[in-house]
Design a protein around this motif. Structure first.
Motif, PDB file in Angstrom:
ATOM      1  N   LEU A 131     -46.489 -15.202  22.932  1.00  8.64           N
ATOM      2  CA  LEU A 131     -46.497 -16.590  23.245  1.00  8.64           C
ATOM      3  C   LEU A 131     -45.557 -17.134  22.245  1.00  8.64           C
ATOM      4  CD1 LEU A 131     -50.314 -17.309  22.210  1.00  8.64           C
ATOM      5  CD2 LEU A 131     -48.646 -18.936  23.831  1.00  8.64           C
ATOM      6  N   ARG A 132     -45.322 -16.424  21.115  1.00  7.81           N
ATOM      7  CA  ARG A 132     -44.045 -16.352  20.119  1.00  7.81           C
ATOM      8  C   ARG A 132     -42.559 -16.719  21.201  1.00  7.81           C
ATOM      9  NH1 ARG A 132     -42.534 -16.772  14.244  1.00  7.81           N
ATOM     10  NH2 ARG A 132     -39.777 -16.352  14.968  1.00  7.81           N
ATOM     11  N   ARG A 133     -42.465 -15.447  21.675  1.00 10.22           N
ATOM     12  CA  ARG A 133     -40.910 -14.846  22.559  1.00 10.22           C
ATOM     13  C   ARG A 133     -40.535 -16.157  23.940  1.00 10.22           C
ATOM     14  NH1 ARG A 133     -39.519  -9.312  23.565  1.00 10.22           N
ATOM     15  NH2 ARG A 133     -36.988 -10.307  23.506  1.00 10.22           N
ATOM     16  N   PHE A 134     -41.687 -16.455  24.353  1.00  8.82           N
ATOM     17  CA  PHE A 134     -42.131 -16.490  25.601  1.00  8.82           C
ATOM     18  C   PHE A 134     -42.906 -17.635  26.449  1.00  8.82           C
ATOM     19  CE2 PHE A 134     -42.113 -11.594  26.531  1.00  8.82           C
ATOM     20  CZ  PHE A 134     -40.521 -11.938  26.376  1.00  8.82           C
ATOM     21  N   LYS A 135     -43.628 -18.739  25.073  1.00 11.61           N
ATOM     22  CA  LYS A 135     -43.830 -19.738  25.599  1.00 11.61           C
ATOM     23  C   LYS A 135     -44.866 -19.643  26.155  1.00 11.61           C
ATOM     24  CE  LYS A 135     -40.569 -21.099  22.054  1.00 11.61           C
ATOM     25  NZ  LYS A 135     -40.713 -20.031  21.693  1.00 11.61           N
ATOM     26  N   THR A 136     -45.556 -19.249  26.305  1.00 11.53           N
ATOM     27  CA  THR A 136     -46.704 -18.653  27.280  1.00 11.53           C
ATOM     28  C   THR A 136     -47.978 -17.728  26.961  1.00 11.53           C
ATOM     29  OG1 THR A 136     -47.597 -18.840  30.012  1.00 11.53           O
ATOM     30  CG2 THR A 136     -45.505 -17.247  29.001  1.00 11.53           C
ATOM     31  N   TYR A 137     -49.114 -17.422  27.384  1.00  8.06           N
ATOM     32  CA  TYR A 137     -50.027 -16.422  27.672  1.00  8.06           C
ATOM     33  C   TYR A 137     -49.462 -15.336  28.517  1.00  8.06           C
ATOM     34  CZ  TYR A 137     -54.349 -14.130  28.105  1.00  8.06           C
ATOM     35  OH  TYR A 137     -54.660 -12.750  28.885  1.00  8.06           O
ATOM     36  N   ALA A 138     -49.643 -14.200  27.904  1.00  6.42           N
ATOM     37  CA  ALA A 138     -49.473 -13.245  28.820  1.00  6.42           C
ATOM     38  C   ALA A 138     -50.225 -12.107  28.720  1.00  6.42           C
ATOM     39  CB  ALA A 138     -48.050 -12.940  29.052  1.00  6.42           C
ATOM     40  N   GLU A 172     -48.828  -2.072  25.830  1.00  7.65           N
ATOM     41  CA  GLU A 172     -48.387  -3.160  26.404  1.00  7.65           C
ATOM     42  C   GLU A 172     -47.694  -3.866  25.420  1.00  7.65           C
ATOM     43  OE1 GLU A 172     -50.654  -7.818  27.506  1.00  7.65           O
ATOM     44  OE2 GLU A 172     -51.424  -6.358  28.003  1.00  7.65           O
ATOM     45  N   LEU A 173     -47.979  -3.893  23.444  1.00  8.58           N
ATOM     46  CA  LEU A 173     -47.151  -4.069  22.586  1.00  8.58           C
ATOM     47  C   LEU A 173     -45.914  -3.990  22.432  1.00  8.58           C
ATOM     48  CD1 LEU A 173     -47.462  -5.496  19.782  1.00  8.58           C
ATOM     49  CD2 LEU A 173     -47.946  -3.776  19.747  1.00  8.58           C
ATOM     50  N   MET A 174     -45.508  -2.796  23.201  1.00  6.38           N
ATOM     51  CA  MET A 174     -43.881  -2.320  22.602  1.00  6.38           C
ATOM     52  C   MET A 174     -43.108  -2.814  24.595  1.00  6.38           C
ATOM     53  SD  MET A 174     -44.421  -0.447  20.347  1.00  6.38           S
ATOM     54  CE  MET A 174     -42.712  -0.001  20.961  1.00  6.38           C
ATOM     55  N   ILE A 175     -44.088  -3.540  25.466  1.00  8.83           N
ATOM     56  CA  ILE A 175     -43.179  -4.053  26.637  1.00  8.83           C
ATOM     57  C   ILE A 175     -42.922  -5.764  25.365  1.00  8.83           C
ATOM     58  CG2 ILE A 175     -43.328  -4.898  28.514  1.00  8.83           C
ATOM     59  CD1 ILE A 175     -44.892  -2.561  29.417  1.00  8.83           C
ATOM     60  N   GLN A 176     -44.325  -6.530  25.196  1.00  8.19           N
ATOM     61  CA  GLN A 176     -44.361  -7.537  24.523  1.00  8.19           C
ATOM     62  C   GLN A 176     -42.683  -7.598  23.787  1.00  8.19           C
ATOM     63  OE1 GLN A 176     -44.818  -9.910  26.919  1.00  8.19           O
ATOM     64  NE2 GLN A 176     -47.235  -9.849  27.259  1.00  8.19           N
ATOM     65  N   LEU A 233     -40.239 -12.508  30.612  1.00  8.58           N
ATOM     66  CA  LEU A 233     -40.985 -11.957  30.618  1.00  8.58           C
ATOM     67  C   LEU A 233     -41.280 -11.554  31.896  1.00  8.58           C
ATOM     68  CD1 LEU A 233     -44.473 -12.264  29.854  1.00  8.58           C
ATOM     69  CD2 LEU A 233     -44.674 -14.652  30.515  1.00  8.58           C
ATOM     70  N   GLN A 234     -42.279 -10.207  31.514  1.00  9.20           N
ATOM     71  CA  GLN A 234     -42.886  -9.174  32.957  1.00  9.20           C
ATOM     72  C   GLN A 234     -44.072  -8.883  33.587  1.00  9.20           C
ATOM     73  OE1 GLN A 234     -39.695  -5.786  33.013  1.00  9.20           O
ATOM     74  NE2 GLN A 234     -38.869  -6.825  31.705  1.00  9.20           N
ATOM     75  N   LEU A 235     -45.097  -9.936  34.175  1.00  7.25           N
ATOM     76  CA  LEU A 235     -46.270 -10.228  34.328  1.00  7.25           C
ATOM     77  C   LEU A 235     -46.841  -9.046  34.495  1.00  7.25           C
ATOM     78  CD1 LEU A 235     -47.491 -13.418  34.182  1.00  7.25           C
ATOM     79  CD2 LEU A 235     -47.351 -12.436  32.609  1.00  7.25           C
ATOM     80  N   ASN A 241     -40.261   1.245  33.902  1.00 12.86           N
ATOM     81  CA  ASN A 241     -39.325   0.183  33.967  1.00 12.86           C
ATOM     82  C   ASN A 241     -38.880   0.489  32.754  1.00 12.86           C
ATOM     83  OD1 ASN A 241     -41.557  -1.605  35.702  1.00 12.86           O
ATOM     84  ND2 ASN A 241     -39.053  -2.146  36.413  1.00 12.86           N
ATOM     85  N   PRO A 242     -38.184   1.376  32.801  1.00 13.20           N
ATOM     86  CA  PRO A 242     -37.400   0.671  30.960  1.00 13.20           C
ATOM     87  C   PRO A 242     -37.283  -0.326  30.423  1.00 13.20           C
ATOM     88  CG  PRO A 242     -36.525   3.058  32.632  1.00 13.20           C
ATOM     89  CD  PRO A 242     -37.810   1.977  33.302  1.00 13.20           C
ATOM     90  N   PRO A 243     -36.936  -0.308  29.060  1.00 16.75           N
ATOM     91  CA  PRO A 243     -36.307  -1.776  28.440  1.00 16.75           C
ATOM     92  C   PRO A 243     -34.832  -2.547  28.648  1.00 16.75           C
ATOM     93  CG  PRO A 243     -37.329  -0.266  26.850  1.00 16.75           C
ATOM     94  CD  PRO A 243     -37.415   0.635  27.651  1.00 16.75           C
ATOM     95  N   ASN A 244     -33.989  -1.486  29.363  1.00 15.90           N
ATOM     96  CA  ASN A 244     -32.668  -1.218  29.672  1.00 15.90           C
ATOM     97  C   ASN A 244     -32.491  -2.111  30.611  1.00 15.90           C
ATOM     98  OD1 ASN A 244     -33.077   0.536  30.659  1.00 15.90           O
ATOM     99  ND2 ASN A 244     -31.238   1.952  30.527  1.00 15.90           N
ATOM    100  N   GLN A 245     -33.733  -1.634  31.708  1.00 14.24           N
ATOM    101  CA  GLN A 245     -33.941  -2.030  33.217  1.00 14.24           C
ATOM    102  C   GLN A 245     -34.517  -3.291  33.489  1.00 14.24           C
ATOM    103  OE1 GLN A 245     -34.680   2.125  34.990  1.00 14.24           O
ATOM    104  NE2 GLN A 245     -33.362   0.935  36.687  1.00 14.24           N
ATOM    105  N   GLU A 246     -34.194  -4.883  33.482  1.00 16.66           N
ATOM    106  CA  GLU A 246     -35.256  -5.933  33.262  1.00 16.66           C
ATOM    107  C   GLU A 246     -35.718  -5.917  34.690  1.00 16.66           C
ATOM    108  OE1 GLU A 246     -36.942  -7.073  31.323  1.00 16.66           O
ATOM    109  OE2 GLU A 246     -36.202  -5.848  28.849  1.00 16.66           O
ATOM    110  N   LEU A 247     -36.215  -6.258  35.392  1.00 21.54           N
ATOM    111  CA  LEU A 247     -37.025  -6.658  36.520  1.00 21.54           C
ATOM    112  C   LEU A 247     -35.882  -8.022  37.011  1.00 21.54           C
ATOM    113  CD1 LEU A 247     -40.769  -5.715  36.942  1.00 21.54           C
ATOM    114  CD2 LEU A 247     -38.971  -4.669  37.766  1.00 21.54           C
TER     115      LEU A 247
END
Length: 182
Positions: free
Chosen positions: A105-112, A156-160, A166-168, A176-182
């Motif tokens: 919510l804080r980072r992406f301004k949406t429920y995820a 999920e917490l670590m991904i967020q 945001l990658q639902l 999908n390692p953190p340096n390889q965004e979708l």
């Protein structure tokens, strides 16, 4: 055709609420419960096949899953043999999930709620719990479910925390390692 997947998901919410009116683990309860599972299995594939996927649909799906889990925990609590240790463990899992949602919510301004393999496995284990209860030791089963739920919540917490967007539909931390965004 565009609204059919969302209508199916809304149907799951209505069916989940209906569970409150039936004796837990009765034939009627289990039949409605299985229908909830069927709707969960078909809404996403129908949306993808018809080209009607949306952020609203993904959020609605996650909300329907949360409502079903909450109602099942409420109705099945007496049958689960939950000790104080398990109750505290479940609250810890919930706290991790709430923290993850708050970060999104804080980072992406949406429920995820991310559709990781870990979350899908947790959902599957939670789903079969009412069906499996009469065939297993509740303590062993609850331990297995709590271990998997804890690992998926932490993932999920670590991904967020680490994702830059945001990658639902991200499949997992290692997929999908953190340096390889979708």
């Amino acid at each position: 055709m565009k609204v059919i997947p969302n209508c199916i998901t809304l149907g799951r919410i209505i069916l989940a609420i209906m569970l409150l009116f039936f004796e837990p683990l009765s034939s009627a309860f289990l039949a409605i419960y299985i229908l909830c599972g069927v709707t969960d299995l078909i809404d996403g594939p129908i949306a993808r096949k018809s080209g009607t996927t949306s952020h609203l649909g993904a959020k609605l799906d996650s909300a329907a899953d949360t409502i079903l889990i909450g109602i099942c925990l409420f109705t099945l609590y007496p049958y689960l043999g939950l000790t104080l240790k398990f109750i505290l463990w479940i609250f810890l899992i919930a706290a991790i999930r709430i923290t993850s949602t708050g970060i999104a919510l804080r980072r992406f301004k949406t429920y995820a709620s991310i559709h990781t393999y870990g979350n899908k496995l947790t959902g599957l284990l939670l789903f079969v719990t009412p069906i499996w209860l009469s065939h297993s030791n509740p303590t062993i089963w609850t331990t297995i479910v709590c271990i998997v739920a804890t690992l998926s919540a932490v993932e999920e917490l670590m991904i967020q925390i680490t994702s830059t967007q945001l990658q639902l539909d991200r499949k997992g931390w290692f997929y999908n390692p953190p340096n390889q965004e979708l």
